[in-house]
Motif scaffolding. Structure first.
Motif, PDB file in Angstrom:
ATOM      1  N   TRP A  66      22.257   9.635  29.442  1.00 25.33           N
ATOM      2  CA  TRP A  66      21.174   9.738  30.435  1.00 25.33           C
ATOM      3  C   TRP A  66      19.866  10.168  29.753  1.00 25.33           C
ATOM      4  O   TRP A  66      18.800   9.609  30.033  1.00 25.33           O
ATOM      5  CB  TRP A  66      21.613  10.744  31.514  1.00 25.33           C
ATOM      6  N   VAL A  67      19.971  11.168  28.849  1.00 24.78           N
ATOM      7  CA  VAL A  67      18.778  11.634  28.117  1.00 24.78           C
ATOM      8  C   VAL A  67      18.160  10.473  27.333  1.00 24.78           C
ATOM      9  O   VAL A  67      16.952  10.218  27.400  1.00 24.78           O
ATOM     10  CB  VAL A  67      19.129  12.797  27.145  1.00 24.78           C
ATOM     11  N   ILE A  68      19.026   9.759  26.612  1.00 19.92           N
ATOM     12  CA  ILE A  68      18.536   8.665  25.770  1.00 19.92           C
ATOM     13  C   ILE A  68      17.938   7.540  26.612  1.00 19.92           C
ATOM     14  O   ILE A  68      16.938   6.919  26.241  1.00 19.92           O
ATOM     15  CB  ILE A  68      19.669   8.152  24.851  1.00 19.92           C
ATOM     16  N   LEU A  69      18.530   7.285  27.770  1.00 20.30           N
ATOM     17  CA  LEU A  69      17.976   6.246  28.651  1.00 20.30           C
ATOM     18  C   LEU A  69      16.549   6.617  29.078  1.00 20.30           C
ATOM     19  O   LEU A  69      15.652   5.766  29.096  1.00 20.30           O
ATOM     20  CB  LEU A  69      18.873   6.044  29.876  1.00 20.30           C
ATOM     21  N   LYS A  70      16.348   7.899  29.394  1.00 23.62           N
ATOM     22  CA  LYS A  70      14.993   8.357  29.759  1.00 23.62           C
ATOM     23  C   LYS A  70      14.027   8.097  28.597  1.00 23.62           C
ATOM     24  O   LYS A  70      12.898   7.639  28.797  1.00 23.62           O
ATOM     25  CB  LYS A  70      15.008   9.860  30.064  1.00 23.62           C
ATOM     26  N   LEU A  71      14.474   8.423  27.392  1.00 24.02           N
ATOM     27  CA  LEU A  71      13.582   8.295  26.228  1.00 24.02           C
ATOM     28  C   LEU A  71      13.285   6.826  25.908  1.00 24.02           C
ATOM     29  O   LEU A  71      12.140   6.443  25.695  1.00 24.02           O
ATOM     30  CB  LEU A  71      14.183   8.987  24.998  1.00 24.02           C
ATOM     31  N   ILE A  72      14.335   5.994  25.888  1.00 24.77           N
ATOM     32  CA  ILE A  72      14.103   4.599  25.468  1.00 24.77           C
ATOM     33  C   ILE A  72      13.286   3.845  26.517  1.00 24.77           C
ATOM     34  O   ILE A  72      12.489   2.968  26.176  1.00 24.77           O
ATOM     35  CB  ILE A  72      15.429   3.857  25.137  1.00 24.77           C
ATOM     36  N   HIS A  73      13.451   4.226  27.777  1.00 23.62           N
ATOM     37  CA  HIS A  73      12.611   3.599  28.804  1.00 23.62           C
ATOM     38  C   HIS A  73      11.133   3.863  28.498  1.00 23.62           C
ATOM     39  O   HIS A  73      10.285   2.976  28.605  1.00 23.62           O
ATOM     40  CB  HIS A  73      12.962   4.128  30.194  1.00 23.62           C
ATOM     41  N   PHE A  74      10.848   5.097  28.113  1.00 21.50           N
ATOM     42  CA  PHE A  74       9.474   5.475  27.760  1.00 21.50           C
ATOM     43  C   PHE A  74       8.951   4.620  26.607  1.00 21.50           C
ATOM     44  O   PHE A  74       7.872   4.033  26.686  1.00 21.50           O
ATOM     45  CB  PHE A  74       9.428   6.968  27.386  1.00 21.50           C
ATOM     46  N   TYR A  75       9.730   4.528  25.530  1.00 21.95           N
ATOM     47  CA  TYR A  75       9.243   3.797  24.350  1.00 21.95           C
ATOM     48  C   TYR A  75       9.095   2.305  24.625  1.00 21.95           C
ATOM     49  O   TYR A  75       8.207   1.657  24.100  1.00 21.95           O
ATOM     50  CB  TYR A  75      10.142   4.077  23.133  1.00 21.95           C
ATOM     51  N   VAL A  84       0.370   8.005  44.618  1.00 17.25           N
ATOM     52  CA  VAL A  84       1.266   9.102  44.238  1.00 17.25           C
ATOM     53  C   VAL A  84       2.042   8.664  42.998  1.00 17.25           C
ATOM     54  O   VAL A  84       2.843   7.734  43.053  1.00 17.25           O
ATOM     55  CB  VAL A  84       2.239   9.431  45.389  1.00 17.25           C
ATOM     56  N   GLN A  85       1.769   9.325  41.871  1.00 15.39           N
ATOM     57  CA  GLN A  85       2.371   8.934  40.602  1.00 15.39           C
ATOM     58  C   GLN A  85       3.278  10.060  40.117  1.00 15.39           C
ATOM     59  O   GLN A  85       2.805  11.133  39.757  1.00 15.39           O
ATOM     60  CB  GLN A  85       1.270   8.679  39.567  1.00 15.39           C
ATOM     61  N   VAL A  86       4.568   9.793  40.132  1.00 16.76           N
ATOM     62  CA  VAL A  86       5.527  10.839  39.758  1.00 16.76           C
ATOM     63  C   VAL A  86       5.967  10.613  38.314  1.00 16.76           C
ATOM     64  O   VAL A  86       6.412   9.526  37.948  1.00 16.76           O
ATOM     65  CB  VAL A  86       6.766  10.791  40.674  1.00 16.76           C
ATOM     66  N   CYS A  87       5.847  11.660  37.489  1.00 17.48           N
ATOM     67  CA  CYS A  87       6.325  11.551  36.113  1.00 17.48           C
ATOM     68  C   CYS A  87       7.842  11.557  36.139  1.00 17.48           C
ATOM     69  O   CYS A  87       8.446  12.429  36.760  1.00 17.48           O
ATOM     70  CB  CYS A  87       5.805  12.705  35.265  1.00 17.48           C
ATOM     71  N   HIS A  88       8.468  10.605  35.453  1.00 22.16           N
ATOM     72  CA  HIS A  88       9.936  10.553  35.438  1.00 22.16           C
ATOM     73  C   HIS A  88      10.481  10.644  34.012  1.00 22.16           C
ATOM     74  O   HIS A  88      11.603  10.240  33.751  1.00 22.16           O
ATOM     75  CB  HIS A  88      10.441   9.294  36.163  1.00 22.16           C
ATOM     76  N   SER A 143       0.267  12.574  24.658  1.00 18.77           N
ATOM     77  CA  SER A 143       1.210  11.886  25.541  1.00 18.77           C
ATOM     78  C   SER A 143       2.628  11.805  25.003  1.00 18.77           C
ATOM     79  O   SER A 143       3.459  11.108  25.567  1.00 18.77           O
ATOM     80  CB  SER A 143       0.693  10.485  25.885  1.00 18.77           C
ATOM     81  N   GLU A 144       2.923  12.512  23.928  1.00 20.70           N
ATOM     82  CA  GLU A 144       4.299  12.573  23.441  1.00 20.70           C
ATOM     83  C   GLU A 144       5.113  13.404  24.433  1.00 20.70           C
ATOM     84  O   GLU A 144       4.785  14.562  24.679  1.00 20.70           O
ATOM     85  CB  GLU A 144       4.309  13.252  22.062  1.00 20.70           C
ATOM     86  N   PRO A 145       6.161  12.816  25.050  1.00 22.75           N
ATOM     87  CA  PRO A 145       6.907  13.592  26.051  1.00 22.75           C
ATOM     88  C   PRO A 145       7.299  14.980  25.541  1.00 22.75           C
ATOM     89  O   PRO A 145       7.813  15.136  24.442  1.00 22.75           O
ATOM     90  CB  PRO A 145       8.119  12.710  26.324  1.00 22.75           C
ATOM     91  N   GLY A 146       7.007  15.971  26.355  1.00 25.40           N
ATOM     92  CA  GLY A 146       7.268  17.362  26.011  1.00 25.40           C
ATOM     93  C   GLY A 146       6.018  18.110  25.583  1.00 25.40           C
ATOM     94  O   GLY A 146       5.981  19.332  25.574  1.00 25.40           O
ATOM     95  N   THR A 147       4.967  17.373  25.217  1.00 21.05           N
ATOM     96  CA  THR A 147       3.768  17.996  24.635  1.00 21.05           C
ATOM     97  C   THR A 147       2.688  18.230  25.689  1.00 21.05           C
ATOM     98  O   THR A 147       2.250  17.272  26.346  1.00 21.05           O
ATOM     99  CB  THR A 147       3.203  17.091  23.517  1.00 21.05           C
ATOM    100  N   CYS A 148       2.273  19.468  25.845  1.00 18.24           N
ATOM    101  CA  CYS A 148       1.252  19.759  26.864  1.00 18.24           C
ATOM    102  C   CYS A 148       0.363  20.909  26.405  1.00 18.24           C
ATOM    103  O   CYS A 148      -0.020  21.756  27.184  1.00 18.24           O
ATOM    104  CB  CYS A 148       1.903  20.068  28.203  1.00 18.24           C
TER     105      CYS A 148
END
Lengths: 444, 158
Positions: free
Chosen positions: A345-354, B78-82, A100-105
């Motif tokens: 914007w990038v950092i906001l996406k990341l910190i929201h996740f954490y 519906v779950q959208v990854c953001h 579940s680490e963003p970017g990892t699939c």
């Protein structure tokens, strides 16, 4: 049955004499045990169980230099050797598939397309540490991975690769496919242990380390999916062969999940030490940047790792080169963004996740990630005030190294690195109350 | 009883796999969630009886994991990854597109109780972004056209 449309370089791997993890992942029959066996599957497990001693298996994996592919890069064989030899308690092996680490699939692809390789690697590791009951902890949203792994485990029992008295050796080995609750923190091994015990997924203070007191307070080893899927190849071909791949300090191959603003996002297995610029631009891999724009930055190892700027991407993807470049190999999740991307914007996406994924146990991480999101959000919304950058730095400094598990550090490192590389842009955002570049990624 | 016979059987099977009953909590919650669509106190109480673990311990675990909705949601969640990889390829505008198509805001449910729209954290589908999960299924490499088709199919199914 469901098949993820993700691009892989399986064709290239099939041509290569050395790459191995992705050799059969484009073959829809590979999930079936008969096909897996035809392709040489379960040979390594049989070899280990019937002709090697547990200590020999550990030594071979130690000698191969195989390092953990989940993020920390800890040598797998050494980890196994931490299991106390004289403990009367049962030992457990857990495959960490809480990807579940963003970017990892990448782990998802292995479980969905080559599930028996994961089981075989787990079986060998289990034998090496004297474990008779092993678990794969799969994040709850991965319904298809869970189904595939369950079907594969059933087949492995039917064919005698698991169960009582495997291959007439007298060794019993059972396996449980466990579904988690979709929490990022449960990829951290002590939180995973709590979660597997039916508790809230909160990390534990170490010591004791899981190898001494892990699941049900018994000696436990936790390895990533990709690490374990590499093990059968080490046993089949030997440590010396494995070391011919990769670099001296980072032997072997690794799957890189390439995402973001590239023309061909996908999962690519390459030797460690592969050039990042080549991975991004070569038509066989990323194929360059969308709209032929310029790279602004790259996150090389999952959202927890510090950024590389455009002039830093001519770097080799191995543990030591990325450390030298001030970042980390992490999980091998390469996230690329181009020049029209606002760093705030990038950092906001990341910190929201954490903030969302912080388990709340340690105050610095629980409160700090929340404060950081508030400050960063107001800057992004054009409401930043003088001193915000310094306040962010202060909060980051009070999280880093002050939490039980690395989630706090993971939240902070990309922020600190973004301020280091793009401080002027942060300042511009506060002074001018808007983005320096026009970020707006349209879904079409 | 909320849980049907199939769910109860599945949960009982799970309990037998673990050295300790408590380990079956998450799998049991998942089985219940797949059947009911959300979790609540009544579900915890039923699970508590089946796996013989105190209710409070079930509730304690369940409330930690945001994967399980704790209130009733539409037939299709519906779950959208953001997160970052999806956002770089337009996840925010995908959410807006869905809001417009479903005529609801994020977090809301359509009047016919068919769709609930939420955003979620990274689902491990980063190289096939943007993506969304509807109930148990992943929908990857999304485009407007694909989203239209998926919604139409689900509406037709009802």
């Amino acid at each position: 049955m469901f098949y993820s449309p993700v691009i892989t370089n399986a064709a290239e791997v099939a041509q290569s004499e050395k790459l191995h993890l992705f050799r059969y992942v484009e073959d829809p029959e590979q999930v079936k045990i008969g096909t897996y066996e035809t392709h040489g599957g379960y040979k390594a497990w049989k070899k280990a169980l019937t002709s090697m001693k547990p200590g020999e298996v550990i030594d071979e994996v130690k000698k191969s230099g195989l390092r953990g592919r989940g993020g920390a890069g800890f040598p797998a064989g050494m980890k196994w050797s931490f299991i106390p030899k004289d403990s009367p308690k049962p030992r457990y092996l857990i495959c960490n598939a809480d990807e579940s680490e963003p970017g990892t699939c990448k782990d998802r692809v292995l479980m969905e397309r080559d599930p028996h390789a994961v089981i075989e690697g787990m079986a060998i590791a289990a034998f090496a540490i004297g474990c008779h009951l092993m678990f794969v902890y799969i994040r709850g949203e991965f319904n298809h991975s869970i189904d595939r792994m369950q079907a594969a485990v059933k087949e492995a029992y039917e064919k005698g690769h698991l169960g009582k008295n495997v291959y007439g050796s007298g060794y019993d080995l059972n396996m449980v496919v466990h579904s988690g609750g979709g929490a990022y923190i449960c990829g951290e091994e002590t939180a995973l242990l709590n979660s597997l015990e039916g508790e809230r997924g909160m990390s534990r203070i170490r010591p004791p380390f899981p190898a001494i007191e892990g699941l049900y307070a018994c000696p436990t080893i936790i390895n990533n999916v990709e690490t374990l899927a590499s093990v059968p190849h080490v046993i089949n071909h030997g440590a010396d062969w494995y070391k011919t791949l990769g670099t001296e300090k980072s032997p072997g191959s690794k799957i890189f999940s390439l995402s973001g603003h590239v023309k061909r996002p996908g999962n690519y297995e390459v030797e460690l030490g592969f050039n990042l610029k080549k991975l991004i631009y070569d038509p066989a891999y990323g194929g360059g940047i969308l709209g032929d724009k310029k790279v602004k930055g790259v996150i090389p190892g999952g959202s927890s790792t510090p950024f590389l700027t455009a002039d830093m991407i001519d770097v080799n993807l191995d543990y030591e080169s990325l450390t030298e470049a001030g970042s980390m190999l992490g999980s091998g999740a390469v996230i690329v963004f181009h020049e029209d991307t606002c760093i705030v914007w990038v950092i906001l996406k990341l910190i929201h996740f954490y903030r969302h994924e912080s388990c709340g146990k340690c105050t610095p991480c629980r409160e700090g990630t929340g404060w950081l999101e508030q400050i960063i959000r107001r800057i992004e919304q054009g409401k930043g005030i003088p001193g915000d950058i310094e306040m962010i730095e202060d909060v980051c400094g009070n999280i880093l190294g002050r939490t039980i598990c690395p989630l706090g550090d993971a939240a902070v490192m990309p922020i600190q690195s973004s301020i280091k590389h793009w401080r002027d842009e942060w300042q511009y955002h506060i002074d001018n109350k808007k983005c320096l570049v026009n970020t707006g990624f349209e879904f079409k | 009883m909320i849980l049907n016979d199939d769910s109860v059987t599945l949960i009982k099977e799970r309990v037998g796999l673990y050295p300790r009953h408590k380990s079956a909590i998450l799998p049991a919650l998942t089985i219940a969630y797949h059947q009911v669509g959300h979790l609540n106190d009544d579900v915890y109480k039923e699970i508590s009886k089946i796996i013989k673990v105190p209710y409070v311990e079930i509730a304690e675990a369940a409330t930690f994991y945001t994967m399980f909705p704790k209130e009733s949601v539409g037939k299709y969640l519906v779950q959208v990854c953001h997160n970052i990889s999806c956002a770089l390829l337009g996840a925010d505008s995908l959410v807006e597109y869905l809001e417009q198509k479903l005529d609801i805001k994020k977090g809301e449910t359509t009047k016919d109780n068919l769709f609930t729209l939420v955003t979620v954290e990274c689902l491990g589908s980063c190289a096939t972004a943007p993506m969304m999960q509807i109930n148990q299924d992943y929908h990857e490499n999304l485009t407007c056209e694909k989203v239209d088709r998926i919604l139409e199919e689900l509406r037709a199914k009802g």
